[in-house]
Enzyme design. Sequence first.
Site, PDB file in Angstrom:
ATOM      1  N   SER A  20      30.348  -0.516   5.195  1.00 17.49           N
ATOM      2  CA  SER A  20      30.893  -0.775   3.855  1.00 17.49           C
ATOM      3  C   SER A  20      32.400  -0.544   3.775  1.00 17.49           C
ATOM      4  O   SER A  20      33.099  -1.333   3.138  1.00 17.49           O
ATOM      5  CB  SER A  20      30.162   0.084   2.816  1.00 17.49           C
ATOM      6  N   LYS A  69      19.208   7.132  -2.286  1.00 20.44           N
ATOM      7  CA  LYS A  69      19.128   6.122  -3.357  1.00 20.44           C
ATOM      8  C   LYS A  69      18.161   6.515  -4.476  1.00 20.44           C
ATOM      9  O   LYS A  69      18.400   6.201  -5.636  1.00 20.44           O
ATOM     10  CB  LYS A  69      18.712   4.761  -2.782  1.00 20.44           C
ATOM     11  N   ASN A  90      22.014   2.034  -5.851  1.00 19.00           N
ATOM     12  CA  ASN A  90      22.926   2.014  -4.699  1.00 19.00           C
ATOM     13  C   ASN A  90      24.386   1.803  -5.100  1.00 19.00           C
ATOM     14  O   ASN A  90      25.254   1.763  -4.242  1.00 19.00           O
ATOM     15  CB  ASN A  90      22.494   0.977  -3.651  1.00 19.00           C
ATOM     16  N   ASP A 105      21.451  -4.835  -4.357  1.00 23.67           N
ATOM     17  CA  ASP A 105      20.726  -5.539  -3.289  1.00 23.67           C
ATOM     18  C   ASP A 105      20.019  -6.827  -3.760  1.00 23.67           C
ATOM     19  O   ASP A 105      20.068  -7.836  -3.036  1.00 23.67           O
ATOM     20  CB  ASP A 105      19.726  -4.608  -2.608  1.00 23.67           C
ATOM     21  N   ALA A 135      13.876  -2.259   0.570  1.00 24.27           N
ATOM     22  CA  ALA A 135      14.416  -3.605   0.740  1.00 24.27           C
ATOM     23  C   ALA A 135      13.436  -4.649   0.199  1.00 24.27           C
ATOM     24  O   ALA A 135      13.838  -5.633  -0.435  1.00 24.27           O
ATOM     25  CB  ALA A 135      14.696  -3.860   2.218  1.00 24.27           C
ATOM     26  N   ASN A 154       2.236  -5.742   4.274  1.00 24.43           N
ATOM     27  CA  ASN A 154       2.782  -4.502   4.831  1.00 24.43           C
ATOM     28  C   ASN A 154       1.782  -3.846   5.764  1.00 24.43           C
ATOM     29  O   ASN A 154       0.572  -3.996   5.613  1.00 24.43           O
ATOM     30  CB  ASN A 154       3.123  -3.539   3.682  1.00 24.43           C
ATOM     31  N   THR A 156       1.094  -0.700   5.877  1.00 22.45           N
ATOM     32  CA  THR A 156       0.280   0.164   5.020  1.00 22.45           C
ATOM     33  C   THR A 156      -0.084  -0.636   3.768  1.00 22.45           C
ATOM     34  O   THR A 156       0.730  -0.794   2.851  1.00 22.45           O
ATOM     35  CB  THR A 156       1.075   1.436   4.630  1.00 22.45           C
ATOM     36  N   GLY A 242      20.724 -11.112   7.956  1.00 23.20           N
ATOM     37  CA  GLY A 242      20.878 -10.062   6.948  1.00 23.20           C
ATOM     38  C   GLY A 242      22.314  -9.672   6.644  1.00 23.20           C
ATOM     39  O   GLY A 242      22.580  -9.010   5.633  1.00 23.20           O
TER      40      GLY A 242
HETATM   41  P1  NAP Z   1      11.986   1.623   4.115  1.00 20.24           P
HETATM   42  O1  NAP Z   1      11.980   1.812   2.644  1.00 20.24           O
HETATM   43  O2  NAP Z   1      11.939   2.800   5.011  1.00 20.24           O
HETATM   44  O3  NAP Z   1      10.760   0.633   4.482  1.00 20.24           O
HETATM   45  C1  NAP Z   1      10.482   0.335   5.825  1.00 20.24           C
HETATM   46  C2  NAP Z   1       9.437  -0.773   5.893  1.00 20.24           C
HETATM   47  O4  NAP Z   1       9.257  -1.103   7.273  1.00 20.24           O
HETATM   48  C3  NAP Z   1       8.066  -0.372   5.359  1.00 20.24           C
HETATM   49  O5  NAP Z   1       7.451  -1.478   4.766  1.00 20.24           O
HETATM   50  C4  NAP Z   1       7.339   0.054   6.636  1.00 20.24           C
HETATM   51  O6  NAP Z   1       5.924  -0.086   6.564  1.00 20.24           O
HETATM   52  C5  NAP Z   1       7.876  -0.942   7.626  1.00 20.24           C
HETATM   53  N1  NAP Z   1       7.755  -0.458   9.007  1.00 20.24           N
HETATM   54  C6  NAP Z   1       8.493   0.521   9.589  1.00 20.24           C
HETATM   55  N2  NAP Z   1       8.079   0.712  10.864  1.00 20.24           N
HETATM   56  C7  NAP Z   1       7.049  -0.155  11.064  1.00 20.24           C
HETATM   57  C8  NAP Z   1       6.211  -0.440  12.186  1.00 20.24           C
HETATM   58  N3  NAP Z   1       6.343   0.204  13.358  1.00 20.24           N
HETATM   59  N4  NAP Z   1       5.286  -1.418  12.046  1.00 20.24           N
HETATM   60  C9  NAP Z   1       5.151  -2.081  10.890  1.00 20.24           C
HETATM   61  N5  NAP Z   1       5.906  -1.857   9.792  1.00 20.24           N
HETATM   62  C10 NAP Z   1       6.847  -0.899   9.886  1.00 20.24           C
HETATM   63  O7  NAP Z   1      13.298   0.820   4.571  1.00 20.24           O
HETATM   64  P2  NAP Z   1      14.131  -0.237   3.696  1.00 20.24           P
HETATM   65  O8  NAP Z   1      15.210   0.474   2.974  1.00 20.24           O
HETATM   66  O9  NAP Z   1      13.184  -1.095   2.934  1.00 20.24           O
HETATM   67  O10 NAP Z   1      14.868  -1.090   4.837  1.00 20.24           O
HETATM   68  C11 NAP Z   1      14.158  -1.974   5.680  1.00 20.24           C
HETATM   69  C12 NAP Z   1      15.136  -2.745   6.553  1.00 20.24           C
HETATM   70  O11 NAP Z   1      15.956  -3.585   5.745  1.00 20.24           O
HETATM   71  C13 NAP Z   1      16.106  -1.834   7.343  1.00 20.24           C
HETATM   72  O12 NAP Z   1      16.240  -2.344   8.636  1.00 20.24           O
HETATM   73  C14 NAP Z   1      17.414  -1.956   6.590  1.00 20.24           C
HETATM   74  O13 NAP Z   1      18.548  -1.792   7.434  1.00 20.24           O
HETATM   75  C15 NAP Z   1      17.323  -3.390   6.085  1.00 20.24           C
HETATM   76  N6  NAP Z   1      18.147  -3.615   4.880  1.00 20.24           N
HETATM   77  C16 NAP Z   1      19.153  -4.544   4.958  1.00 20.24           C
HETATM   78  C17 NAP Z   1      19.923  -4.788   3.854  1.00 20.24           C
HETATM   79  C18 NAP Z   1      21.010  -5.817   3.944  1.00 20.24           C
HETATM   80  O14 NAP Z   1      21.956  -5.793   3.141  1.00 20.24           O
HETATM   81  N7  NAP Z   1      20.917  -6.757   4.862  1.00 20.24           N
HETATM   82  C19 NAP Z   1      19.706  -4.090   2.649  1.00 20.24           C
HETATM   83  C20 NAP Z   1      18.666  -3.142   2.603  1.00 20.24           C
HETATM   84  C21 NAP Z   1      17.903  -2.920   3.749  1.00 20.24           C
HETATM   85  P3  NAP Z   1       4.979   1.143   6.064  1.00 20.24           P
HETATM   86  O15 NAP Z   1       5.021   1.105   4.555  1.00 20.24           O
HETATM   87  O16 NAP Z   1       3.654   0.836   6.623  1.00 20.24           O
HETATM   88  O17 NAP Z   1       5.588   2.415   6.615  1.00 20.24           O
END
Ligand code: NAP
Length: 278
Positions: A20, A69, A90, A105, A135, A154, A156, A242
């Site tokens: 950022s 957040k 955020n 976002d 996300a 998902n 889960t 992304g």
């Molecule tokens: P989060 O709240 O921790 O959610 C993670 C998600 O990934 C959950 O749905 C989780 O499933 C799933 N997951 C994690 N490990 C897994 C595995 N081994 N197998 C299957 N599913 C798995 O994270 P978040 O904030 O949503 O972010 C998710 C991604 O988006 C990150 O990589 C982040 O960097 C990216 N992001 C990008 C932007 C952008 O501006 N481009 C903005 C926000 C986020 P469960 O519920 O089953 O644990």
Amino acid sequence: MNSAVRRACVMGHPISHSRSPMIHEYWLAQLGIAGRYELVDRAPGSFADFFTRLAEHGYVGGNITVPHKEAAFRLVARRDAIAEAVGAVNTVWYEGARLVGSNSDPHGFIANLDAVAPGWGAAGSRAVILGAGGAARSAAYALIERGADVALANRTIERARALAGHFGTHVSGHGFDALPALLPNADLLVNCTSLGMVGKPPLEIDLAPLKENALVCDLVYVPLETPLLARARARGHRIVDGLGMLLHQAGFGFEKWFGVMPKVTQELRALLEADIRK
Ligand code: NAP
């Protein structure tokens, strides 16, 4: 410090990886604004004290990232409708002495789709979102606002169902086992899991059933072309990475703190791409 210099920051823990500052410092220089955008590392135990005294620390506002957040959501004096819908804050700024919170976002997600794939056609279209974390909430909210139907898949399943319940009609919750039935009708497939990110396992879903002209989008941007995007491109799908979302969400806060809506230029994107490839 010159008091005419407006200062904003990004708060997280850890925070050194954040890109950022690169984005905001670029805009400040381009627009000739006397401002600063700084990194602030605060562990969860000391976040609330810092955050609720942002102005005393000399800041006009800032961004909040992992893991703060949800805490920011609870601590602001007022939240806008987007923050309420997403359940996380955020971006914050001051209205008088009150700290106000939003979430940039959803805007970043949809603005990036509009920019990269104009005419992708949200209203009435069907989207499959993989994931049910923060996300996924942002992407689902943005798509529902544009009139799309959303299926959340998902690992889960309970989390996907709970999120679908939060959004109501037009959103359904599933496990990954529903993908073969969901993908043939999907106009848009969005990865909102952290899978595919450097250091994480790849996202291993079968793209064969995916509708032929579906758009495939990944919120992960390190690497820029994730294994999912590479497979989708090889199958002839339009792809959206992304990084564009990260760039497009940033302008919202910049305008609140520095008074000008900045532009996402090719030059800025190239700067970030070079940093990611390093
Ligand atoms: P989060 O709240 O921790 O959610 C993670 C998600 O990934 C959950 O749905 C989780 O499933 C799933 N997951 C994690 N490990 C897994 C595995 N081994 N197998 C299957 N599913 C798995 O994270 P978040 O904030 O949503 O972010 C998710 C991604 O988006 C990150 O990589 C982040 O960097 C990216 N992001 C990008 C932007 C952008 O501006 N481009 C903005 C926000 C986020 P469960 O519920 O089953 O644990």
